[in-house]
Design an enzyme around this catalytic site. Structure first.
Site, PDB file in Angstrom:
ATOM      1  N   LYS A  88      14.144 -63.447 -71.805  1.00  0.00           N
ATOM      2  CA  LYS A  88      14.009 -64.837 -72.205  1.00  0.00           C
ATOM      3  C   LYS A  88      13.191 -65.590 -71.154  1.00  0.00           C
ATOM      4  CE  LYS A  88      17.022 -68.639 -73.764  1.00  0.00           C
ATOM      5  NZ  LYS A  88      18.447 -69.004 -74.024  1.00  0.00           N
ATOM      6  N   SER A 163      18.738 -71.364 -78.076  1.00  0.00           N
ATOM      7  CA  SER A 163      17.464 -71.277 -77.396  1.00  0.00           C
ATOM      8  C   SER A 163      16.949 -69.848 -77.211  1.00  0.00           C
ATOM      9  CB  SER A 163      17.567 -71.948 -76.017  1.00  0.00           C
ATOM     10  OG  SER A 163      18.558 -71.328 -75.210  1.00  0.00           O
ATOM     11  N   SER A 187      23.347 -71.238 -77.750  1.00  0.00           N
ATOM     12  CA  SER A 187      21.959 -70.799 -77.619  1.00  0.00           C
ATOM     13  C   SER A 187      21.759 -69.307 -77.803  1.00  0.00           C
ATOM     14  CB  SER A 187      21.407 -71.212 -76.247  1.00  0.00           C
ATOM     15  OG  SER A 187      21.113 -72.589 -76.227  1.00  0.00           O
TER      16      SER A 187
END
Length: 485
Positions: A88, A163, A187
């Site tokens: 990420k 996210s 997220s």
């Protein structure tokens, strides 16, 4: 170690556990695996926009070293030997661009690895790139001003969630076999639900984090995603060891050997259809209405209801606002013009928080946590929605309403996850079914304190029983042919 062109072409369709078995048996090489996934990225990612920084040459060189070491010693580099991973874009990676999805860091190249990246590397994983995220992970919709939006692989006009949306979309389309994510208010869980993959938000302290602006903050944690629970467990076994740099780290790792089967019969479980009265989109409710039936078919002793979530929203929003000022207050003061509205709004909200507010929020957190603990003393698992909505229009910042109830701000529709966050309990997002429009819907499995592996075991049983979740995503053009997964 050679394989036919057909086999190499479809390596991307195998689970991480399957790939690992073939790598260790010498049937395939890490070079072949990395090449297969890189080809898949080149084919699919222009449509989805999940992998935002690529390093194919670096990956192939690392794969070559892995193959040479394995050929010379007969031993793998570690539990993730030869498996491609893309971290990420909030995770620092030495020598590889890390933007945090922000124009303020668009050219940032760290000189160190974060602990999470370090652990994947030491376990033998091959870094192939970075996955997209909203700016600094703010929100459960993956869009930023550096790379744009990540699109849902089941409908390219919809959000992939966030996210960790880039990670979830990459897994769903076969661009990655394993992926990390992080979770504060959903997220990791929301994008897993939106993209029909598995994601585990572990117990607080299960996966240590370093560096961290708030190392004692108990709401945010790293975790892992995969196409099946076994792939998530494979990663958690690597990530869960304690580290002295992370003060909340559990003092010893949990075993993530899930075993060959899990017998759900006779287990007392509960289903909370709306987490104490939250609005839920009817399209989601229709899918999850089958949860009690699926649980009963597994032989579970099924009950309805939950621990009571009074005070959870205020506790979460208050402490989250405080955290945002700590992390981003100085950046907003110095480079406000480069930041998206969500970050600026977060800091503005946080600067209104008082000590009295924090004291009230902490009392509320304690009360919610105690109710959840008491409830789970008599129910082994709690199931509930992951998201109150199905994947929404990719051009929106957030859903404007949920079942006719206007959302007050961009965090409002995430409360099915953020209420669980407050408890610190392990929670998995598991594929469960699809709306009439073909959009994925996951179910959230919450377990007892520290029982992360048990959550994954039960989640695996639910995933197997929820036969309606086995639908491949649309790849290529919108409305194109579905490819087998």
């Amino acid at each position: 170690m050679t394989s036919s062109p057909t086999t190499a072409t479809h390596l991307w369709s195998l689970t991480a556990v399957e790939l690992r078995a073939r790598l260790l048996a010498g049937e395939i090489s890490s070079r072949e695996v990395v090449d297969a996934f890189q080809r898949r990225i080149e084919e699919v990612d222009p449509q989805v926009n999940a992998i935002v920084t690529h390093c194919p040459e670096r990956a192939l060189q690392a794969a070559g070293r892995a193959d040479d070491t394995f050929a010379r010693t007969g031993r793998p580099l570690g539990p993730l030997h030869g498996l491609p991973v893309a971290h990420k874009d909030l995770v620092e990676t030495a020598g590889l661009r890390t933007t945090y999805g922000s124009r303020a860091y668009a050219g940032h190249v760290p000189d160190r690895d974060a602990l999470l990246a370090e652990r994947y590397r030491e376990a033998g994983a091959i870094l192939i790139g970075k996955t997209n995220t909203p700016e600094f992970g703010a929100g459960s919709h993956t869009v930023n001003d550096v790379f744009g939006a990540t699109r849902n692989p089941y409908d390219l006009t919809r959000s992939a969630g966030g996210s960790s949306g880039g990670a979830a979309a990459a897994l769903a389309t076969g661009m990655l076999p394993i992926a990390d994510g992080s979770d504060m208010g959903g997220s990791l869980r929301n994008p897993a639900s939106f993209c029909n993959v598995v994601g585990l938000r572990p117990s607080v302290g299960r996966v240590p984090d370093w560096p961290s602006a708030a190392p004692y903050f108990p709401y945010a944690t790293n975790g892992a995603l995969g196409r099946c629970v076994e792939d998530v467990a494979l990663q958690l076994a690597v990530l869960s060891a304690p580290d002295p740099r992370a003060p909340l780290a559990a003092p010893y790792p949990e075993s993530f050997d899930l075993g060959s089967s899990f017998d759900a019969a006779g287990r007392r479980v509960a289903f909370d259809a709306d987490l104490g009265g939250l609005p839920v989109d009817p399209a989601v409710s229709r899918v999850l209405a089958l949860v009690p039936q699926v649980l009963a078919a597994l032989g579970c002793d099924v009950h309805e209801g939950g621990p009571g979530w009074e005070g959870a929203d205020d506790a979460f929003l208050t402490w989250r606002a405080w955290y945002q000022v700590l992390c981003f207050g100085e950046l907003v003061d110095q480079q406000r013009e480069l930041l998206r509205p969500n970050i600026v709004w977060n800091v503005d909200q946080g600067r209104q928080v008082t000590g009295e507010d924090l004291g009230r929020a902490e009392k509320q957190r304690d009360a919610v946590t105690e109710r959840a603990r008491a409830f789970l003393a008599t129910h082994e698992f709690l199931l509930c929605p992951v998201s109150q909505v199905a994947p929404f229009d990719v051009t929106l910042n957030h859903p404007p309403e949920v079942d006719g109830v206007p959302t007050r701000h961009y965090l409002d529709w995430m409360r099915a996850c953020s209420r669980v966050t407050v408890t610190g309990l392990p929670a998995a997002s598991v594929p469960f079914g699809f709306t009439d429009d073909g959009l994925p819907v996951g179910v959230q499995v919450v377990g007892r304190p520290g029982a992360d592996a048990d959550v994954l075991r039960f989640a695996g049983a639910v995933q197997q029983a929820a036969t309606g979740s086995r639908v491949a995503p649309v790849v290529g053009t919108i409305g194109g042919q579905r490819e087998p997964m």
